[in-house]
Design a protein around this motif. Sequence first.
Motif, PDB file in Angstrom:
ATOM      1  N   VAL A  32       0.857  -1.191   0.000  1.00 32.40           N
ATOM      2  CA  VAL A  32       0.000   0.000   0.000  1.00 32.40           C
ATOM      3  C   VAL A  32       0.886   1.232   0.000  1.00 32.40           C
ATOM      4  O   VAL A  32       1.833   1.329   0.786  1.00 32.40           O
ATOM      5  N   GLU A  33       0.565   2.161  -0.879  1.00 34.75           N
ATOM      6  CA  GLU A  33       1.237   3.455  -0.910  1.00 34.75           C
ATOM      7  C   GLU A  33       0.163   4.526  -0.899  1.00 34.75           C
ATOM      8  O   GLU A  33      -0.759   4.487  -1.711  1.00 34.75           O
ATOM      9  N   VAL A  34       0.262   5.448   0.052  1.00 36.56           N
ATOM     10  CA  VAL A  34      -0.694   6.553   0.093  1.00 36.56           C
ATOM     11  C   VAL A  34       0.058   7.874   0.028  1.00 36.56           C
ATOM     12  O   VAL A  34       1.189   7.983   0.499  1.00 36.56           O
ATOM     13  N   GLN A  35      -0.594   8.847  -0.576  1.00 37.19           N
ATOM     14  CA  GLN A  35      -0.024  10.187  -0.649  1.00 37.19           C
ATOM     15  C   GLN A  35      -0.901  11.140   0.148  1.00 37.19           C
ATOM     16  O   GLN A  35      -2.128  11.110   0.048  1.00 37.19           O
ATOM     17  N   ALA A  36      -0.219  11.951   0.944  1.00 45.84           N
ATOM     18  CA  ALA A  36      -0.909  12.895   1.814  1.00 45.84           C
ATOM     19  C   ALA A  36       0.033  14.038   2.151  1.00 45.84           C
ATOM     20  O   ALA A  36       1.253  13.863   2.126  1.00 45.84           O
ATOM     21  N   PRO A  37      -0.520  15.210   2.480  1.00 47.82           N
ATOM     22  CA  PRO A  37       0.328  16.307   2.941  1.00 47.82           C
ATOM     23  C   PRO A  37       0.771  16.027   4.376  1.00 47.82           C
ATOM     24  O   PRO A  37      -0.054  15.958   5.285  1.00 47.82           O
ATOM     25  N   LEU A  38       2.062  15.834   4.578  1.00 48.96           N
ATOM     26  CA  LEU A  38       2.563  15.442   5.889  1.00 48.96           C
ATOM     27  C   LEU A  38       3.378  16.522   6.592  1.00 48.96           C
ATOM     28  O   LEU A  38       4.005  16.257   7.621  1.00 48.96           O
ATOM     29  N   ALA A  75      -8.757  -5.277  -3.409  1.00 48.59           N
ATOM     30  CA  ALA A  75      -7.967  -4.041  -3.495  1.00 48.59           C
ATOM     31  C   ALA A  75      -8.861  -2.809  -3.395  1.00 48.59           C
ATOM     32  O   ALA A  75      -8.521  -1.840  -2.697  1.00 48.59           O
ATOM     33  N   ARG A  76     -10.001  -2.843  -4.054  1.00 48.13           N
ATOM     34  CA  ARG A  76     -10.925  -1.713  -4.005  1.00 48.13           C
ATOM     35  C   ARG A  76     -11.464  -1.503  -2.593  1.00 48.13           C
ATOM     36  O   ARG A  76     -11.529  -0.367  -2.112  1.00 48.13           O
ATOM     37  N   ARG A  77     -11.822  -2.576  -1.918  1.00 49.81           N
ATOM     38  CA  ARG A  77     -12.321  -2.449  -0.540  1.00 49.81           C
ATOM     39  C   ARG A  77     -11.268  -1.818   0.366  1.00 49.81           C
ATOM     40  O   ARG A  77     -11.591  -0.965   1.200  1.00 49.81           O
ATOM     41  N   GLN A  90      -4.911  11.593   0.139  1.00 50.13           N
ATOM     42  CA  GLN A  90      -5.465  12.150  -1.087  1.00 50.13           C
ATOM     43  C   GLN A  90      -5.559  11.129  -2.223  1.00 50.13           C
ATOM     44  O   GLN A  90      -6.492  11.163  -3.010  1.00 50.13           O
ATOM     45  N   LYS A  91      -4.569  10.256  -2.293  1.00 58.15           N
ATOM     46  CA  LYS A  91      -4.579   9.225  -3.331  1.00 58.15           C
ATOM     47  C   LYS A  91      -3.592   8.138  -2.952  1.00 58.15           C
ATOM     48  O   LYS A  91      -2.840   8.262  -1.981  1.00 58.15           O
ATOM     49  N   GLY A  92      -3.606   7.059  -3.742  1.00 57.36           N
ATOM     50  CA  GLY A  92      -2.680   5.985  -3.439  1.00 57.36           C
ATOM     51  C   GLY A  92      -2.805   4.814  -4.379  1.00 57.36           C
ATOM     52  O   GLY A  92      -3.463   4.892  -5.417  1.00 57.36           O
ATOM     53  N   LYS A  93      -2.161   3.731  -3.975  1.00 58.00           N
ATOM     54  CA  LYS A  93      -2.167   2.508  -4.766  1.00 58.00           C
ATOM     55  C   LYS A  93      -2.145   1.319  -3.817  1.00 58.00           C
ATOM     56  O   LYS A  93      -1.413   1.310  -2.826  1.00 58.00           O
ATOM     57  N   VAL A  94      -2.971   0.313  -4.142  1.00 63.13           N
ATOM     58  CA  VAL A  94      -2.988  -0.950  -3.417  1.00 63.13           C
ATOM     59  C   VAL A  94      -2.614  -2.037  -4.409  1.00 63.13           C
ATOM     60  O   VAL A  94      -3.182  -2.111  -5.501  1.00 63.13           O
ATOM     61  N   VAL A  95      -1.650  -2.873  -4.042  1.00 61.50           N
ATOM     62  CA  VAL A  95      -1.275  -4.023  -4.860  1.00 61.50           C
ATOM     63  C   VAL A  95      -1.548  -5.275  -4.036  1.00 61.50           C
ATOM     64  O   VAL A  95      -1.013  -5.430  -2.937  1.00 61.50           O
ATOM     65  N   VAL A  96      -2.407  -6.150  -4.575  1.00 58.02           N
ATOM     66  CA  VAL A  96      -2.705  -7.420  -3.927  1.00 58.02           C
ATOM     67  C   VAL A  96      -2.148  -8.516  -4.819  1.00 58.02           C
ATOM     68  O   VAL A  96      -2.491  -8.595  -6.000  1.00 58.02           O
ATOM     69  N   ALA A  97      -1.280  -9.360  -4.235  1.00 57.40           N
ATOM     70  CA  ALA A  97      -0.638 -10.438  -4.996  1.00 57.40           C
ATOM     71  C   ALA A  97      -0.944 -11.784  -4.369  1.00 57.40           C
ATOM     72  O   ALA A  97      -0.833 -11.955  -3.156  1.00 57.40           O
ATOM     73  N   LYS A  98      -1.338 -12.731  -5.214  1.00 56.33           N
ATOM     74  CA  LYS A  98      -1.525 -14.125  -4.779  1.00 56.33           C
ATOM     75  C   LYS A  98      -0.231 -14.867  -5.081  1.00 56.33           C
ATOM     76  O   LYS A  98       0.230 -14.906  -6.226  1.00 56.33           O
ATOM     77  N   ALA A 108       5.479 -17.277  -9.806  1.00 52.99           N
ATOM     78  CA  ALA A 108       5.722 -16.879  -8.423  1.00 52.99           C
ATOM     79  C   ALA A 108       4.502 -16.208  -7.804  1.00 52.99           C
ATOM     80  O   ALA A 108       4.141 -16.478  -6.659  1.00 52.99           O
ATOM     81  N   SER A 109       3.869 -15.310  -8.554  1.00 54.64           N
ATOM     82  CA  SER A 109       2.681 -14.631  -8.046  1.00 54.64           C
ATOM     83  C   SER A 109       1.948 -13.940  -9.189  1.00 54.64           C
ATOM     84  O   SER A 109       2.517 -13.718 -10.251  1.00 54.64           O
ATOM     85  N   VAL A 110       0.700 -13.624  -8.934  1.00 56.77           N
ATOM     86  CA  VAL A 110      -0.082 -12.755  -9.815  1.00 56.77           C
ATOM     87  C   VAL A 110      -0.565 -11.607  -8.954  1.00 56.77           C
ATOM     88  O   VAL A 110      -0.788 -11.769  -7.754  1.00 56.77           O
ATOM     89  N   SER A 111      -0.707 -10.435  -9.544  1.00 60.23           N
ATOM     90  CA  SER A 111      -1.123  -9.296  -8.724  1.00 60.23           C
ATOM     91  C   SER A 111      -2.019  -8.348  -9.496  1.00 60.23           C
ATOM     92  O   SER A 111      -2.036  -8.334 -10.721  1.00 60.23           O
ATOM     93  N   VAL A 112      -2.731  -7.551  -8.725  1.00 57.79           N
ATOM     94  CA  VAL A 112      -3.571  -6.481  -9.242  1.00 57.79           C
ATOM     95  C   VAL A 112      -3.151  -5.198  -8.562  1.00 57.79           C
ATOM     96  O   VAL A 112      -2.998  -5.160  -7.335  1.00 57.79           O
ATOM     97  N   SER A 113      -2.940  -4.150  -9.343  1.00 57.22           N
ATOM     98  CA  SER A 113      -2.645  -2.822  -8.809  1.00 57.22           C
ATOM     99  C   SER A 113      -3.898  -1.971  -8.957  1.00 57.22           C
ATOM    100  O   SER A 113      -4.470  -1.894 -10.046  1.00 57.22           O
ATOM    101  N   TYR A 114      -4.310  -1.349  -7.871  1.00 52.94           N
ATOM    102  CA  TYR A 114      -5.520  -0.538  -7.871  1.00 52.94           C
ATOM    103  C   TYR A 114      -5.177   0.880  -7.426  1.00 52.94           C
ATOM    104  O   TYR A 114      -4.750   1.098  -6.295  1.00 52.94           O
TER     105      TYR A 114
END
Length: 118
Positions: A32-38, A75-77, A90-98, A108-114
């Motif tokens: 998980v990567e999120v972007q925010a004003p820190l 990933a959406r949830r 503000q925004k981000g990305k979730v990668v779920v890999a099986k 090795a794995s399959v993944s979805v980036s959301y």
Amino acid sequence: MHTVTLENIRLYAHHGCLEEETVIGSDYRVDVEVQAPLDKAANSDDLEDTADYVTIHHIVKEEMKVPSKLLEHVARRIAVRILDEISIVQKGKVVVAKVNPPIGGDVASVSVSYLFSR
């Protein structure tokens, strides 16, 4: 905008379209990567002013417990809960890999980036 990243969260979960996948379960990795004003957090040193990675980890663990057919759905949830529960994000990305998916080949794995945003 600044970034908070959680890499290689390892979990065992029960997702998949095949009945065996939801019964037996499998290993998963989530990033998980999120972007925010820190800037405020950097100055205040107050947990309430940041995108708390403990909260993000908790969200991932809870959502991975809910069986789904598709990684996209999981990933959406996760993304929706992050936006609902951490207002500074503000925004981000979730990668779920099986890991070691049952696809009849040596993968090795399959993944979805959301990608998500407000």
